[in-house]
Design a protein around this motif. Structure first.
Motif, short mmCIF file in Angstrom:
data_model
loop_
_atom_site.label_atom_id
_atom_site.label_comp_id
_atom_site.label_asym_id
_atom_site.label_seq_id
_atom_site.Cartn_x
_atom_site.Cartn_y
_atom_site.Cartn_z
N THR A 80 -19.76 -4.82 -6.85
CA THR A 80 -20.78 -5.54 -5.73
C THR A 80 -20.24 -4.95 -4.26
N SER A 81 -21.22 -5.26 -3.37
CA SER A 81 -20.59 -4.77 -1.95
C SER A 81 -19.42 -5.37 -1.74
N LYS A 82 -19.00 -6.82 -2.00
CA LYS A 82 -17.75 -7.29 -1.82
C LYS A 82 -16.66 -6.47 -2.69
N GLY A 83 -17.18 -6.14 -3.92
CA GLY A 83 -15.92 -5.64 -4.75
C GLY A 83 -15.64 -4.12 -4.18
N LEU A 84 -16.64 -3.45 -3.80
CA LEU A 84 -16.45 -2.08 -3.06
C LEU A 84 -15.51 -2.47 -1.56
N VAL A 85 -15.84 -3.19 -0.77
CA VAL A 85 -15.01 -3.57 0.50
C VAL A 85 -13.72 -4.06 -0.10
N THR A 86 -13.53 -4.92 -1.18
CA THR A 86 -12.07 -4.82 -1.55
C THR A 86 -11.31 -3.88 -2.22
N CYS A 87 -11.78 -2.74 -2.77
CA CYS A 87 -11.36 -1.60 -3.13
C CYS A 87 -10.84 -0.92 -1.88
N GLN A 88 -11.83 -0.77 -1.01
CA GLN A 88 -11.47 0.07 0.26
C GLN A 88 -10.24 -0.40 1.09
N ASN A 89 -10.39 -1.92 1.36
CA ASN A 89 -9.35 -2.60 2.10
C ASN A 89 -8.02 -2.65 1.27
N ALA A 90 -7.98 -2.63 0.03
CA ALA A 90 -6.70 -2.50 -0.73
C ALA A 90 -6.04 -1.04 -0.43
N ILE A 91 -6.86 -0.29 -0.61
CA ILE A 91 -6.39 1.30 -0.30
C ILE A 91 -5.65 1.39 0.86
N ALA A 92 -6.45 0.70 2.02
CA ALA A 92 -6.19 0.83 3.31
C ALA A 92 -5.03 -0.10 3.62
N GLY A 93 -4.58 -0.58 2.63
CA GLY A 93 -3.65 -1.68 2.96
C GLY A 93 -3.61 -2.97 3.79
N GLY A 94 -5.15 -3.36 3.87
CA GLY A 94 -5.61 -4.59 4.56
C GLY A 94 -5.99 -5.50 3.67
N SER A 95 -5.39 -5.80 2.69
CA SER A 95 -5.76 -7.00 1.69
C SER A 95 -4.73 -7.74 1.18
N GLU A 96 -4.92 -8.82 0.53
CA GLU A 96 -4.01 -9.79 -0.07
C GLU A 96 -3.02 -8.96 -1.00
N VAL A 97 -3.69 -7.74 -1.76
CA VAL A 97 -3.02 -7.34 -2.64
C VAL A 97 -3.25 -5.69 -2.23
N PRO A 98 -2.28 -5.45 -1.42
CA PRO A 98 -2.54 -3.71 -0.84
C PRO A 98 -2.03 -3.04 -1.94
N THR A 99 -2.56 -1.79 -1.97
CA THR A 99 -1.94 -0.72 -2.76
C THR A 99 -2.09 0.71 -2.03
N SER A 100 -1.94 1.56 -2.62
CA SER A 100 -2.10 2.95 -1.72
C SER A 100 -3.06 4.36 -2.53
N ARG A 101 -3.46 4.98 -1.75
CA ARG A 101 -4.05 6.10 -2.57
C ARG A 101 -3.27 6.92 -3.66
N GLU A 102 -2.01 7.08 -3.05
CA GLU A 102 -0.84 7.51 -3.94
C GLU A 102 -0.56 6.87 -5.44
N LEU A 103 -0.69 5.62 -5.18
CA LEU A 103 -0.68 4.80 -6.58
C LEU A 103 -1.90 4.93 -7.31
#
Length: 128
Positions: A80-103
């Motif tokens: 969904t739109s929210k899911g897409l934003v959640t993915c983008q924010n997680a990769i950017a490190g700006g979410s409750e569950v951050p990750t990285s492009r490398e991971l």
């Protein structure tokens, strides 16, 4: 076209950095050109195997994934739109569950080439 992916023996919690990376990697592997987009169908059976059933259920509960039909007997899901934003924010490190492009890239490599403790699984083509 038959697809082969490599699955871990154990899944990490989806609410960890590696678990979130695995979930995002699963989405990328199930989408054309590995590009995260809203509304494109992905096979639930593959997502549940790559990311974990728990992660996919959680994303559905949050409204980040939605059911979008079937291909044969296989249920299809889409971001969904929210899911897409959640993915983008997680990769950017700006979410409750951050990750990285490398991971995320590491998870993609593990799922496509294998790694210690990973087992191959074949997914047969479906009529869409």
């Amino acid at each position: 076209m038959t697809q082969i992916f490599y699955l871990p023996g154990n899944y990490e919690s989806p609410l960890t950095s590696k678990g979130r990376a695995r979930t995002i990697a699963a989405f990328e592997l199930c989408l054309p050109n590995s590009t995260l987009v809203k509304g494109k169908p992905m096979r639930r059976d593959i997502l549940r195997s790559l990311a974990s059933p728990r992660a996919i259920s959680y994303w559905l509960e949050q409204g980040w994934l939605e059911k979008c039909g079937k291909a044969g007997k296989v249920e299809l899901l889409a971001l969904t739109s929210k899911g897409l934003v959640t993915c983008q924010n997680a990769i950017a490190g700006g979410s409750e569950v951050p990750t990285s492009r490398e991971l995320v890239d590491q998870c993609i490599t593990e799922m496509t080439a294998g790694a210690l403790g990973f087992k191959p699984k074949t997914f047969e083509s479906i009529n869409e």
